[in-house]
Design a protein around this motif. Sequence first.
Motif, PDB file in Angstrom:
ATOM      1  N   THR A  21       0.832  -1.194   0.000  1.00 35.76           N
ATOM      2  CA  THR A  21       0.000   0.000   0.000  1.00 35.76           C
ATOM      3  C   THR A  21       0.865   1.242   0.000  1.00 35.76           C
ATOM      4  O   THR A  21       2.050   1.190   0.346  1.00 35.76           O
ATOM      5  CB  THR A  21      -0.919   0.013   1.238  1.00 35.76           C
ATOM      6  N   ARG A  22       0.275   2.330  -0.405  1.00 40.83           N
ATOM      7  CA  ARG A  22       0.970   3.601  -0.286  1.00 40.83           C
ATOM      8  C   ARG A  22       1.232   3.861   1.193  1.00 40.83           C
ATOM      9  O   ARG A  22       0.369   3.663   2.041  1.00 40.83           O
ATOM     10  CB  ARG A  22       0.102   4.732  -0.862  1.00 40.83           C
ATOM     11  N   VAL A  23       2.444   4.311   1.512  1.00 37.72           N
ATOM     12  CA  VAL A  23       2.831   4.484   2.903  1.00 37.72           C
ATOM     13  C   VAL A  23       2.123   5.703   3.488  1.00 37.72           C
ATOM     14  O   VAL A  23       2.184   6.801   2.954  1.00 37.72           O
ATOM     15  CB  VAL A  23       4.356   4.660   3.032  1.00 37.72           C
ATOM     16  N   MET A  24       1.440   5.467   4.596  1.00 38.83           N
ATOM     17  CA  MET A  24       0.759   6.545   5.298  1.00 38.83           C
ATOM     18  C   MET A  24       0.883   6.314   6.787  1.00 38.83           C
ATOM     19  O   MET A  24       1.015   5.187   7.243  1.00 38.83           O
ATOM     20  CB  MET A  24      -0.716   6.612   4.882  1.00 38.83           C
ATOM     21  N   GLY A  25       0.833   7.363   7.542  1.00 35.69           N
ATOM     22  CA  GLY A  25       0.955   7.263   8.981  1.00 35.69           C
ATOM     23  C   GLY A  25       1.344   8.611   9.539  1.00 35.69           C
ATOM     24  O   GLY A  25       1.095   9.637   8.921  1.00 35.69           O
ATOM     25  N   THR A  26       1.968   8.630  10.692  1.00 40.61           N
ATOM     26  CA  THR A  26       2.358   9.877  11.343  1.00 40.61           C
ATOM     27  C   THR A  26       3.861   9.895  11.547  1.00 40.61           C
ATOM     28  O   THR A  26       4.441   8.915  12.006  1.00 40.61           O
ATOM     29  CB  THR A  26       1.630  10.034  12.690  1.00 40.61           C
TER      30      THR A  26
ATOM     31  N   MET B  75      10.107   2.237   3.931  1.00 39.69           N
ATOM     32  CA  MET B  75      11.028   1.996   2.813  1.00 39.69           C
ATOM     33  C   MET B  75      10.444   1.100   1.728  1.00 39.69           C
ATOM     34  O   MET B  75      10.802   1.231   0.563  1.00 39.69           O
ATOM     35  CB  MET B  75      12.334   1.398   3.347  1.00 39.69           C
ATOM     36  N   THR B  76       9.545   0.194   2.099  1.00 37.98           N
ATOM     37  CA  THR B  76       9.067  -0.790   1.130  1.00 37.98           C
ATOM     38  C   THR B  76       7.588  -0.653   0.771  1.00 37.98           C
ATOM     39  O   THR B  76       7.160  -1.175  -0.258  1.00 37.98           O
ATOM     40  CB  THR B  76       9.284  -2.213   1.670  1.00 37.98           C
TER      41      THR B  76
END
Length: 423
Positions: free
Chosen positions: A258-263, A273-274
């Motif tokens: 998935t596209r990296v999302m978070g805080t 990184m992946t």
Amino acid sequence: MGCFPCSGDSSSIKKPEKKRKNYSHINTNHYTKDDQRIPTTVSPNKGGKKENKIDINPSAAPDEVASKRSFCDEDGNRSNSRAFQYTELEAATENFRSENFLGEGGFGKVYKGCLVDTGQIVAIKQLDPNGCQGIREFTVEALFLSLADHPNLVKLIGCCAEGVQRLLVYEYMPLGSLDDHLHGRPSNKKKLDWNTRMNIAAGAARGLEYLHDKMKPPVIYRDLKCSNILLGEGYHPKLSDFGLAKVGPSGDKSHVSTRVMGTYGYCAPDYAMTGQLTFKSDIYSFGVVLLEIITGRKAIDDSRPAAEQNLVAWARPLFRDRRKFSQMADPSLEGQYPVRGLYQALAIAAMCVQEQASMRPVIADIVIALNYLASQTYDPSRLPVHNSRKSSSSYKSRKDDEQKPLAGTTTRDDDDEQTRLND
């Protein structure tokens, strides 16, 4: 800090610019956030029987979800989540008066309200049509919380999807967020003693365990942080804000791409990184939260010297020297903590923030360890107060252990200490 999309090397992650209005004249609480989100989706579960089918179609009209007076769980039973008319929520908030304003985040503004028909105090989150979050987050959170049921997850009372209006109605959490108590302004900051901190950590872990091990299909939270841990009466913790939740891998799959999302500051480096999201991504975030609970420091604090701005980077060298463990205790504890309990809590945090995902523990083991720590009531009147600026005398008598690291080794002493932790 805020939520971010990123890919590639974690060193390329940049903190988003803070865009906050000045509400200094208002007594804000746990709903105040400066994070910015980009819409995401929760993947539908296509296999298995008797599972909560969180089937999120981005093109589906949210009105179809919210127009129903209640939702169904995995057995076809209807939950108590209700659909509100917009006029009902206007009345509850006195037409969204500024005096009822609680805070603002990527989703929009949050207001305190009182439902006219029941008298229940609630928190009403109103989607900003020009904000970073959108219809997908609204639908994900409404469906997710209507299916979830756990004492350590915030309860969704209902929602409203009328015209362009999108609102979510939650139970009101009177003590604000964990972030408020750890990092709030001194005038608003309430001191948390050691026992309360361990109870909060254990409760948050139980909520995460429910998502990982007991929901069907299992869910990856993806946004675990102190501002999303809300506190009720008696400092009872509940996880909140599930707009970024993602159905976890199933079968022989090890991750979800998935596209990296978070805080920023909480995102696991392997995920950043992946783009491969796993349950261990949440474990890393939990480790950061636990470090905040122990140290009183923020995950990212630009006001500190460069070497201390990133909490995990600051903590890792200290994990390797027991003589410095007392330096990691929150100064606001004023030395009132159990030395053994401090070590065990730091050991759990150190394992959670391992760079290699496979080295991190599963949430069930974390729950066992933290439940034990929470059960060991600390009485400062019966035990000595520790000076965080000096090494504890109890450690000085164990010179052979002083240089032993908390994590990343396989010595006999470490195995013995881990046995004591599990016990």
